[in-house]
Motif scaffolding. Structure first.
Motif, mmCIF file in Angstrom:
data_model
loop_
_atom_site.group_PDB
_atom_site.id
_atom_site.type_symbol
_atom_site.label_atom_id
_atom_site.label_comp_id
_atom_site.label_asym_id
_atom_site.label_seq_id
_atom_site.Cartn_x
_atom_site.Cartn_y
_atom_site.Cartn_z
ATOM 1 N N LEU A 285 8.087 -1.127 1.200
ATOM 2 C CA LEU A 285 7.028 -1.703 2.029
ATOM 3 C C LEU A 285 5.802 -1.911 1.150
ATOM 4 N N ILE A 286 5.324 -3.153 1.074
ATOM 5 C CA ILE A 286 4.151 -3.496 0.277
ATOM 6 C C ILE A 286 3.004 -3.817 1.231
ATOM 7 N N LEU A 287 2.000 -2.968 1.233
ATOM 8 C CA LEU A 287 0.825 -3.156 2.082
ATOM 9 C C LEU A 287 -0.242 -3.916 1.300
ATOM 10 N N THR B 153 9.506 -5.549 2.133
ATOM 11 C CA THR B 153 8.831 -5.846 3.394
ATOM 12 C C THR B 153 7.363 -6.056 3.075
ATOM 13 N N LEU B 154 6.877 -7.261 3.318
ATOM 14 C CA LEU B 154 5.552 -7.682 2.894
ATOM 15 C C LEU B 154 4.607 -7.655 4.089
ATOM 16 N N PHE B 155 3.649 -6.748 4.053
ATOM 17 C CA PHE B 155 2.743 -6.487 5.177
ATOM 18 C C PHE B 155 1.348 -6.972 4.794
ATOM 19 N N LEU B 156 0.765 -7.822 5.622
ATOM 20 C CA LEU B 156 -0.565 -8.368 5.335
ATOM 21 C C LEU B 156 -1.187 -8.911 6.607
ATOM 22 N N ILE C 9 10.132 3.478 0.182
ATOM 23 C CA ILE C 9 8.948 3.622 -0.666
ATOM 24 C C ILE C 9 7.847 2.731 -0.123
ATOM 25 N N VAL C 10 6.621 3.266 -0.107
ATOM 26 C CA VAL C 10 5.457 2.474 0.289
ATOM 27 C C VAL C 10 4.566 2.259 -0.931
ATOM 28 N N TYR C 11 4.225 0.999 -1.177
ATOM 29 C CA TYR C 11 3.262 0.646 -2.224
ATOM 30 C C TYR C 11 2.065 0.004 -1.528
ATOM 31 N N GLN D 246 8.509 9.463 2.313
ATOM 32 C CA GLN D 246 7.724 10.472 1.593
ATOM 33 C C GLN D 246 6.965 9.882 0.410
ATOM 34 N N ARG D 247 7.472 8.788 -0.167
ATOM 35 C CA ARG D 247 6.927 8.270 -1.436
ATOM 36 C C ARG D 247 5.876 7.201 -1.192
ATOM 37 N N LEU D 248 4.687 7.408 -1.785
ATOM 38 C CA LEU D 248 3.575 6.468 -1.658
ATOM 39 C C LEU D 248 2.964 6.197 -3.025
#
Length: 213
Positions: free
Chosen positions: A5-7, A30-33, A69-71, A96-98
């Motif tokens: 997930l890319i914030l 997953t592109l979040f904007l 994973i969240v970036y 868990q991973r950020l």
């Protein structure tokens, strides 16, 4: 293969990360904007676009479904509120991973004349809010990595070194492409730099200010 997930997916570094991940890996993105129309999807099988507000915990929880994973490539005056929403949303899931992009100077770790110049440029709301956001991340129980880039350039190079929290920051500048490469390396090996805060600079760029100022 990981679900990432890319914030803040329209950010300059985020777009470089997306391009590199699509070219070099088989991860799903997953592109979040906020404004989805700004993105051009190049591989619909591997890219899912979600329009949403990163300060909205409910929207984040929905976006986190199935994510590994969240970036977070977020910015703005409400960055602390975004950090709180991200941590709170992740805590409601099995993620868990950020990986969190911050900025240099949040620990007053930049020495010398460059440190003074950096304060002159960034004090008055920027360093304070980014420092508060980083504190939210650090006080969580997540497997985070905070990335503190030097002043960013658009140079077409990948050249960087890192320092840890508690060490003096090195250099004055670094390319966005270098930061993207570091993010990709952490996504590809999520066990690296767990609960570390990394200063990132291009070697041999010491000085009183970045070369482009």
């Amino acid at each position: 293969m990981a679900n990432v997930l890319i914030l803040g997916a329209h950010g300059k570094i985020a777009q470089l990360v997306e391009t590199q991940l699509l070219a070099e890996t088989d991860h799903h993105l997953t592109l979040f904007l906020r404004n989805a129309d700004r993105l051009n999807v190049t591989d619909s099988k591997r890219e899912t676009v979600i329009e949403g507000d990163a300060a909205d915990k409910g929207e984040l929880i929905k976006a986190l479904d199935g994510i590994d994973i969240v970036y977070a490539n977020l910015s703005g005056k409400n960055i602390e509120d975004q950090a709180k929403a991200v941590v709170s949303a992740i805590d409601r899931t099995n993620v868990q991973r950020l990986i969190w992009i911050s900025t240099l100077g949040i620990y007053d770790e930049v020495p010398g004349n460059f440190g003074k110049w950096n304060h002159q440029q960034l004090d008055g709301g920027y360093l304070e809010t980014y420092g508060a956001a980083a504190k939210v991340i650090e006080e969580s129980d997540l497997d985070y990595t905070i990335i503190r880039p030097a002043w960013l350039s658009n140079k077409d190079i990948v050249s960087y070194e890192t320092t840890q929290k508690g060490e003096p920051f090195k250099g004055t500048e670094v390319s966005r492409k270098s930061i993207a490469d570091l993010v990709v390396s952490l996504i590809n090996d999520p066990s690296k730099e767990i609960r570390h805060s990394l200063g990132v600079n291009q070697p041999n760029t010491d000085g009183d200010k970045p070369s482009f100022y």
